[in-house]
Motif scaffolding. Structure first.
Motif, short mmCIF file in Angstrom:
data_model
loop_
_atom_site.label_atom_id
_atom_site.label_comp_id
_atom_site.label_asym_id
_atom_site.label_seq_id
_atom_site.Cartn_x
_atom_site.Cartn_y
_atom_site.Cartn_z
N PRO A 168 129.64 25.30 -50.52
CA PRO A 168 131.01 25.27 -49.99
C PRO A 168 131.95 24.48 -50.90
O PRO A 168 131.58 23.43 -51.44
CB PRO A 168 130.86 24.58 -48.63
N ASP A 169 133.13 25.01 -51.11
CA ASP A 169 134.19 24.38 -51.90
C ASP A 169 133.84 24.17 -53.36
O ASP A 169 134.41 23.32 -54.03
CB ASP A 169 134.62 23.04 -51.27
N GLN A 170 132.86 24.91 -53.86
CA GLN A 170 132.52 24.89 -55.29
C GLN A 170 132.32 26.33 -55.74
O GLN A 170 131.98 27.20 -54.95
CB GLN A 170 131.23 24.11 -55.55
N ASN A 171 132.49 26.57 -57.00
CA ASN A 171 132.22 27.89 -57.56
C ASN A 171 130.80 27.89 -58.11
O ASN A 171 130.58 28.10 -59.31
CB ASN A 171 133.22 28.23 -58.67
#
Length: 177
Positions: A74-77
Motif C-alpha cells: 500500500p502507498d508504494q509502487n
C-alpha cells in the motif's frame, strides 16, 4: 503399479493465478520447501483467494509444483514477494524466475517500479534466485536489514533483509525476456 510421482511428466508447467481450491496443495508445497516458514493452510487459502492477482502457481500434470505469494505494498509502487516455493521435482528448470517474470508483467503490477522481498542471510537459494532475476531483467538489487532478530523477532528468528530490485520499463523488460 507406479505411484503418482513415478508417472513421467509431460510438457512445460502452466503458470496461472491461484484459486481458493489450491490452498491445501500450496500449503503442502510450502511445507516441503524448507527453510520456508510454514503458514496455516487457511493463510494460503486466503492468499490464493484474496491476493490471486499478485500470486502465482505453476502446475504440471495436475500437480502444483510452484508458488509465489505476493501483494502490492500500500502507498508504494512495489510488488512484495512473500514466499517462493518450487517443488524438489521441478528445481533446475528456472521456474522461480519464470514465475517472477510472469508476475511483474501482469496488469495489476503495471505501476510497480520495484520488486521487494525479505531474505535471511543464510538462505542461499533465495539470494541466488533474486540476484539472478535482477541480472536477467537489468534491475539493480539492494538490501538492508529490515525485520531484525532482536527488535522484531525477540531473538527467535534471524534478521530478514529487505531486498529491493528496480523493475525496468515495460519496453526494457521485453528486451530482457
Amino acid at each position: 503399479m507406479p505411484t503418482h510421482s513415478d508417472i513421467p511428466r509431460t510438457g512445460a508447467p502452466r503458470l496461472r493465478k491461484p484459486n481458493a481450491t489450491d490452498g491445501a496443495a500450496i500449503w503442502e508445497l510450502v511445507k516441503d520447501c524448507k527453510p520456508l516458514d510454514e503458514n496455516s493452510m487457511y493463510c494460503n487459502l486466503v492468499q490464493a483467494d484474496h491476493f490471486r492477482d499478485t500470486c502465482i502457481v505453476a502446475q504440471l500434470d495436475g500437480d502444483i509444483i510452484g508458488w509465489i505469494s505476493g501483494h502490492m505494498i500500500p502507498d508504494q509502487n512495489a510488488l512484495f514477494v512473500w514466499q517462493v516455493a518450487v517443488s524438489a521435482k521441478a528445481r533446475g528448470m528456472g521456474l522461480g524466475k519464470k514465475m517472477l517474470l510472469d508476475l511483474i508483467e501482469r496488469d495489476v503490477c503495471d505501476g510497480a517500479t520495484h520488486l521487494k522481498t525479505t531474505i535471511t542471510r543464510d538462505n542461499a537459494a533465495s539470494w541466488a534466485l533474486f540476484r539472478g532475476f535482477a541480472r536477467h531483467i537489468g534491475g539493480e538489487l539492494t538490501d538492508e536489514p529490515h525485520f531484525t532478530r532482536d527488535v522484531h523477532f525477540e531473538g527467535r528468528h534471524d534478521t530478514e533483509h529487505m531486498v529491493s530490485i528496480t523493475i525496468p520499463s515495460a519496453r526494457d523488460l521485453k528486451r530482457a525476456a
